[in-house]
Design an enzyme around this catalytic site. Structure first.
Site, short mmCIF file in Angstrom:
data_model
loop_
_atom_site.label_atom_id
_atom_site.label_comp_id
_atom_site.label_asym_id
_atom_site.label_seq_id
_atom_site.Cartn_x
_atom_site.Cartn_y
_atom_site.Cartn_z
N SER A 105 0.86 -1.17 0.12
CA SER A 105 0.06 -0.12 -0.09
C SER A 105 0.87 1.24 -0.15
CB SER A 105 -0.99 -0.18 1.12
OG SER A 105 -0.10 0.04 2.38
N GLY A 106 0.20 2.35 0.34
CA GLY A 106 0.89 3.62 0.45
C GLY A 106 1.89 3.60 1.57
N HIS A 107 1.42 3.03 2.69
CA HIS A 107 2.45 3.00 4.00
C HIS A 107 3.68 2.20 3.37
CE1 HIS A 107 3.54 2.73 7.73
NE2 HIS A 107 3.50 1.31 8.00
N GLY B 82 -0.54 -0.25 8.06
CA GLY B 82 -0.82 0.99 8.99
C GLY B 82 -1.96 0.63 10.11
N HIS C 180 11.30 12.30 26.28
CA HIS C 180 12.21 11.42 27.58
C HIS C 180 11.14 10.73 28.18
CE1 HIS C 180 10.85 13.59 31.17
NE2 HIS C 180 11.08 14.92 30.16
N HIS D 155 0.21 3.22 16.93
CA HIS D 155 0.75 4.05 15.59
C HIS D 155 0.49 5.33 16.19
CE1 HIS D 155 -0.39 5.17 11.05
NE2 HIS D 155 0.59 5.86 11.73
#
Length: 203
Positions: A7-9, A61, A125, A134
């Site tokens: 895919s685009g990912h 994704g 941190h 995600h």
């Protein structure tokens, strides 16, 4: 390196691996109409016997699908970190995780397995990011934030310091989160408010 997902990912992950001088030898995808991406062949559905010594990244994704596939794959998992990302030497990045262009991971932060740290996202941190999370483009996690497994934090959202975001949450794009969020919550707004709860029976 092998990828699962065309895919685009996957295109972005290919860009990262190219910048790392990491060769991609094949892409698995269950859609027979997909033949190649950027001249890399799509070799069909997953096969455990295809280049079994090559590591893999799941280039999908959707957190739930990424988790499901991770339990079915026999290959080992690699990582991908774009050279423009800034990763403190004390930070920990686990298998299957992808750190995209311009992202920042500060001191003693920990990223779990199969995490997506998307374009220009910032993890400050002592943050702890669970498996299959995600963080979408431009997300900012201030210091000492904990994010539970399978959570999606939408593009441009800001999480204030010292908060806990539960597992399987959805934080809508552009939200500003100033209080801790329980498991399964769907939140939106500035300041972010819970607008719904997910049923865990459907996840």
């Amino acid at each position: 390196m092998l990828l699962y997902g065309a895919s685009g990912h996957a295109k972005v992950i290919l860009s990262i691996l190219k910048a790392m001088n990491q060769e991609v030898t094949g892409i698995f995808d269950d859609d027979p109409e997909k033949k190649e991406i950027h001249s890399i062949p799509v070799v069909g559905s997953y096969r455990a016997d295809f280049l079994p010594n090559e590591p893999m990244i799941i280039a999908i994704g959707n957190n739930t699908i990424r988790r499901q596939l991770s339990g079915q794959i026999r290959h080992s998992f690699g990582t991908a970190v774009h050279p423009s990302a800034q990763i403190d030497t004390s930070a920990q990045i686990s298998e299957g995780t992808v750190v995209m262009h311009g992202a920042i991971v500060q001191a003693d932060a920990r990223l779990g397995r199969h995490v997506i740290l998307n374009t220009a996202a910032t993890v400050d941190h002592d943050c702890v990011i669970g498996d299959f999370v995600h963080l979408a483009p431009g997300v900012t996690l201030c210091g000492s934030v904990s994010v539970g497994a399978h959570t999606l934090i939408g593009a441009g959202s800001v999480i204030a310091p010292n908060l806990t975001i539960g597992s399987r949450c959805l934080i809508a794009s552009g939200s500003v989160v100033t209080t801790s969020i329980p498991d399964g919550a769907i939140v939106r707004g500035n300041p972010a408010r819970i607008i719904n709860r997910k049923s865990f029976r459907t996840l």
